[in-house]
Design an enzyme around this catalytic site. Structure first.
Site, PDB file in Angstrom:
ATOM      1  N   HIS A  51       0.840  -1.197   0.000  1.00 46.95           N
ATOM      2  CA  HIS A  51       0.000   0.000   0.000  1.00 46.95           C
ATOM      3  C   HIS A  51       0.880   1.254   0.000  1.00 46.95           C
ATOM      4  O   HIS A  51       2.069   1.197   0.343  1.00 46.95           O
ATOM      5  CB  HIS A  51      -0.917  -0.010   1.227  1.00 46.95           C
ATOM      6  CG  HIS A  51      -1.974  -1.073   1.156  1.00 46.95           C
ATOM      7  ND1 HIS A  51      -2.928  -1.238   2.122  1.00 46.95           N
ATOM      8  CD2 HIS A  51      -2.228  -2.009   0.197  1.00 46.95           C
ATOM      9  CE1 HIS A  51      -3.726  -2.242   1.774  1.00 46.95           C
ATOM     10  NE2 HIS A  51      -3.316  -2.736   0.617  1.00 46.95           N
ATOM     11  N   GLU A  53       1.123   3.759   1.971  1.00 46.34           N
ATOM     12  CA  GLU A  53       1.757   4.128   3.242  1.00 46.34           C
ATOM     13  C   GLU A  53       3.069   3.367   3.444  1.00 46.34           C
ATOM     14  O   GLU A  53       4.024   3.900   4.018  1.00 46.34           O
ATOM     15  CB  GLU A  53       0.813   3.807   4.419  1.00 46.34           C
ATOM     16  CG  GLU A  53      -0.507   4.581   4.413  1.00 46.34           C
ATOM     17  CD  GLU A  53      -1.627   3.809   3.712  1.00 46.34           C
ATOM     18  OE1 GLU A  53      -1.354   3.183   2.668  1.00 46.34           O
ATOM     19  OE2 GLU A  53      -2.771   3.857   4.198  1.00 46.34           O
ATOM     20  N   THR A 197     -22.670  -3.665 -33.471  1.00 43.57           N
ATOM     21  CA  THR A 197     -21.421  -2.922 -33.632  1.00 43.57           C
ATOM     22  C   THR A 197     -20.302  -3.875 -34.085  1.00 43.57           C
ATOM     23  O   THR A 197     -19.490  -3.533 -34.938  1.00 43.57           O
ATOM     24  CB  THR A 197     -21.054  -2.199 -32.318  1.00 43.57           C
ATOM     25  OG1 THR A 197     -22.039  -1.207 -32.084  1.00 43.57           O
ATOM     26  CG2 THR A 197     -19.681  -1.542 -32.385  1.00 43.57           C
ATOM     27  N   ASP A 201     -18.788  -2.915 -37.614  1.00 49.24           N
ATOM     28  CA  ASP A 201     -17.456  -2.281 -37.547  1.00 49.24           C
ATOM     29  C   ASP A 201     -16.312  -3.276 -37.339  1.00 49.24           C
ATOM     30  O   ASP A 201     -15.158  -2.917 -37.513  1.00 49.24           O
ATOM     31  CB  ASP A 201     -17.407  -1.276 -36.385  1.00 49.24           C
ATOM     32  CG  ASP A 201     -18.376  -0.120 -36.567  1.00 49.24           C
ATOM     33  OD1 ASP A 201     -18.958  -0.023 -37.666  1.00 49.24           O
ATOM     34  OD2 ASP A 201     -18.550   0.667 -35.620  1.00 49.24           O
ATOM     35  N   GLU A 291     -19.256   1.266 -25.270  1.00 51.12           N
ATOM     36  CA  GLU A 291     -18.871   1.978 -26.495  1.00 51.12           C
ATOM     37  C   GLU A 291     -19.857   1.768 -27.641  1.00 51.12           C
ATOM     38  O   GLU A 291     -19.453   1.761 -28.802  1.00 51.12           O
ATOM     39  CB  GLU A 291     -17.470   1.531 -26.929  1.00 51.12           C
ATOM     40  CG  GLU A 291     -16.372   1.991 -26.009  1.00 51.12           C
ATOM     41  CD  GLU A 291     -15.023   2.026 -26.731  1.00 51.12           C
ATOM     42  OE1 GLU A 291     -14.856   2.808 -27.691  1.00 51.12           O
ATOM     43  OE2 GLU A 291     -14.133   1.260 -26.315  1.00 51.12           O
ATOM     44  N   SER A 294     -26.000   2.342 -30.596  1.00 53.39           N
ATOM     45  CA  SER A 294     -27.043   3.207 -30.073  1.00 53.39           C
ATOM     46  C   SER A 294     -28.135   2.443 -29.319  1.00 53.39           C
ATOM     47  O   SER A 294     -28.717   2.966 -28.377  1.00 53.39           O
ATOM     48  CB  SER A 294     -27.640   4.034 -31.197  1.00 53.39           C
ATOM     49  OG  SER A 294     -28.006   3.217 -32.265  1.00 53.39           O
TER      50      SER A 294
END
Ligand code: NDP
Ligand code: ZN
Length: 362
Positions: A51, A53, A197, A201, A291, A294
């Site tokens: 961590h 710290e 998509t 694409d 992403e 629509s």
């Protein structure tokens, strides 16, 4: 106090270096100051590693005794992969600890601070709290909701088109804006798109600009497994891919599984976004970058599942009644139902405008 803000800002800057690479942990920074001199700095950069710290105290060495420690998140008090930082600060003999924000993790929540106070250390909480909360907003959301923080992103023309009426969409925005998108991809655990998509694409959905980083998980919403076996997301092995379906046969799924893709069947024939988020939360996905397209955007908004909206707007007019817009589907029939946003930031990137907004809290 003025000095407190100064040192906390430094700690926040260190924490920022870890944003996007500490999942499922928060990004944390720590600064050790003794006699007006910075004697230690540390950041949590990766889950499983020490961590913030620990690094800061180690660097400070003997100078930690009597020092003030600035930490962007409440020090932990439980045994995780590493021993509790609260104990470390006590052992190191620090005099004062300044905390930006408390840890919502029920294992820690307030206990780290209580432990320090019991040991006689002065603790001040809340310095630059808003900035610290903003920095770890994905982590905080995930801890509270147990589902991923959802960022919805789109790129459109000034008249709100994501493609021409004939379907051409590459590229509406500049390469500078696209580079920014790749940077954002790298800051999320997973990227999600709809099967249309993928079909139109054939995107790779990988991080290709900037320094080579780990690619996020790729997730496709695909009710009936229409994703082609030779689509980049299935065939390229550049990143892990999960396909979420409405329930398909074992044989159908097997062809994808042989290529290393995980196929999930949801409990309802129509994939419900809320079920998807619950599944992803259970699988440890803390942040999701949506992403498109629509219809998927419409589903996420309708489900009230969006935490942040990022729009890239190109100074172009495309026009055309049939040209698609960022949110399709049915949309909201009444203005009173529209998703209202608060704008958080407006930037210019190359020739384009970037707007970061968040749905108003109801
Ligand atoms: P999407 O990519 O949104 O895919 C929608 C399909 O996903 C649905 O028809 C459905 O198919 C499947 N699906 C499964 N579950 C759900 C669910 N819960 N909600 C919504 N869809 C679900 O399709 P669009 O046609 O709306 O968008 C694709 C177009 O958007 C492309 O032409 C692409 O170029 C463009 N685009 C533009 C972007 C930009 O920013 N400019 C970004 C991304 C895409 P099924 O029933 O078969 O499962
Ligand atoms: Zn700790």
């Amino acid at each position: 106090m003025h000095n407190d803000e100064h040192y906390m800002r430094l700690a926040l800057d260190v924490a920022k270096a870890g944003v996007g690479q500490t999942s499922p942990n928060p990004a944390v920074g720590a600064v050790v100051v003794n006699g007006g001199t910075v004697v230690g700095l540390g950041g949590h950069l990766k889950a499983g590693e020490p961590h913030a710290e620990v690094y800061a105290i180690r660097m400070a060495g003997e100078k930690a005794r009597g020092a003030t420690v600035y930490v962007t998140l409440e020090p932990c008090s439980h045994y995780g992969k590493t021993p509790p930082c609260a104990d470390l600060l006590i052992q190191a003999g620090v005099r004062r600890v300044v905390v930006a924000t408390t840890d919502p993790n029920p294992l820690v929540a307030g206990k780290g601070i209580a432990k320090l106070r019991q040991a006689g250390i002065d603790v001040d909480v809340g310095v630059l709290k808003d900035e610290a909360d903003e920095l770890n907003r994905m982590f905080f959301h995930y801890i509270a909701a147990k589902t991923p923080f959802v960022t919805l992103k789109f790129a459109c023309s000034l008249d709100g088109k994501i493609a021409t009426a004939t379907g051409e969409s590459k590229w509406i925005t500049s390469s500078a804006a696209r580079e920014d998108v790749h940077r954002l991809r790298a800051q999320h655990d997973a990227i999600l798109v709809g099967v249309n998509t993928v079909l139109t694409d054939n995107p790779k959905l990988t991080v290709r600009f900037g320094e080579k980083r780990k690619n996020p998980l790729r997730i496709i919403l695909d009710t009936k497994l229409r994703t082609p076996l030779d689509a980049h997301v299935v065939a390229d092995k550049e990143a892990e891919t999960w396909i979420i379906t409405g329930g398909v046969s074992r044989e159908q799924a097997a062809a994808y599984e042989r290529l290393g893709v995980r196929v999930f069947s949801m409990p309802t024939a129509q994939i419900d976004v809320r079920d998807v988020l619950r599944l992803l939360g259970e699988q440890g996905v803390m942040s999701l970058f949506v992403e498109g397209g629509s219809r998927v955007h419409d589903s996420f908004l309708r489900a009230g599942a969006v935490n942040e909206v990022i729009a890239y707007i190109a100074p172009k007019l495309i026009g055309g009644r049939g040209a698609p817009t960022p949110v399709g589907g049915l949309g909201f029939a009444r203005l009173a139902e529209a998703v209202e946003l608060d704008i958080r930031r407006i930037e210019t990137i190359g020739p384009d405008i970037k707007i970061v907004a968040a749905p108003k809290r109801k």
